[in-house]
Enzyme design. Structure first.
Site, mmCIF file in Angstrom:
data_model
loop_
_atom_site.group_PDB
_atom_site.id
_atom_site.type_symbol
_atom_site.label_atom_id
_atom_site.label_comp_id
_atom_site.label_asym_id
_atom_site.label_seq_id
_atom_site.Cartn_x
_atom_site.Cartn_y
_atom_site.Cartn_z
ATOM 1 C CG ASP A 1 5.735 -20.727 38.302
ATOM 2 O OD1 ASP A 1 6.237 -20.409 37.208
ATOM 3 O OD2 ASP A 1 6.406 -21.167 39.252
ATOM 4 C CE LYS B 1 9.418 -22.216 40.501
ATOM 5 N NZ LYS B 1 8.446 -22.764 39.535
#
Length: 283
Positions: free
Chosen positions: A111, A75
């Site tokens: 997210d 990420k």
């Protein structure tokens, strides 16, 4: 991000890049979403090591590929490979969704809004929060909570990483012993503790009774459905939930960004339930 994808023509592709990848449920959800939207598409998971990430991301630049999701450990590293970033991704410093826009890669972070939606569904009432971890998922959690003007404390086994996170995003890095747990209304496990070992916990030898009775414990880990942290929290009479709701919410937002198809969260949750998964056993 893009116009709604057309149901006719060559099937489109989307991927998950992760290391490891065996635990993922993303293909279950996204392939159900393609079917629900009437789109000819396929979502598949690929085991991509850190050394292979650049090549894997470059492979997304072709026609017919919508993009990819990213998870552990990509990420943060993937940010450097993007042609553009959303405001949230730039601030957080981590991406979980890559969108191919005419051969250019746009990085986004679903997210953060996914967690916010999942916490709302779980009945989170606000108040001081503790985030466990300091990686990409923790950065998204702190961003989402700080966006709502919440007091946030970051606890991590490597204090320097926690301090780096809070210096960038706000909140306060603390040792576990320094947290006033009696005032904490929410704990979010944003670490990988419990993912590969069901007996592992980010809060070893912790007294959950120190928290207020109304506190919520949210574990981003969703497999197993009930982690050790959740079991111990529930044994103390607290509410606890796994990360399945967040998984579904962030997946929905990624799918909309890729296809333009506004699809409800029920499609994603129903796909997970068909595989015997839920948000954890009730109290």
């Amino acid at each position: 991000m893009r116009e709604k994808a057309k149901p006719a023509g060559r099937p489109v592709q989307a991927y998950l890049f992760a290391d490891p990848v065996s635990h993922t449920l993303s293909p279950v959800m996204h392939n159900a979403a393609f079917a629900a939207c009437g789109l000819a598409g396929e979502y598949s998971a690929r085991w991509v090591s850190a050394a292979e990430l650049g090549q894997a991301l470059a492979s997304l630049r072709v026609e017919g590929v919508l993009g990819a999701n990213l998870t552990i450990p990509h990420k943060e590293t993937a940010v450097a490979y993007m042609d553009s970033l959303s405001g949230a991704a730039r601030t957080i410093g981590a991406i979980n969704t890559v969108i191919n826009v005419g051969g250019q890669l746009h990085g986004d972070n679903t997210d953060a809004p996914g967690l916010a939606a999942a916490l709302s569904d779980a009945g989170d009432a606000g108040g001081p929060a503790v985030v466990l971890g300091a990686g990409g998922a923790a950065r998204a959690a702190v961003y989402a909570l700080r966006l709502r003007q919440r007091e946030v404390f970051v606890v991590n086994r490597t204090p320097d990483r926690a301090r780096s996170l809070t210096a960038a995003l706000g909140g306060q890095a603390l040792d576990r012993a320094a947290v006033s747990w009696e005032q904490v209304s929410l704990i979010v496990n944003a670490s990988s503790a419990g993912l590969n070992d069901p007996d592992q916990t980010p809060l070893l030898d912790f007294d959950f009774a120190a928290l207020p009775p109304s506190a919520l414990v949210y574990d981003m880990v969703y497999k197993p459905a009930e982690t050790r942290m959740m079991r111990e929290a529930r044994a103390a009479g607290l509410r606890a939930e796994n990360g399945l709701g967040m998984l579904a919410q962030q997946a929905r937002l990624a799918f909309i960004a890729w296809t333009g198809c506004e699809i409800g969260i029920k499609v994603f949750l129903d796909a997970l339930r068909l595989h015997g998964l839920d948000r954890g056993a009730p109290l």
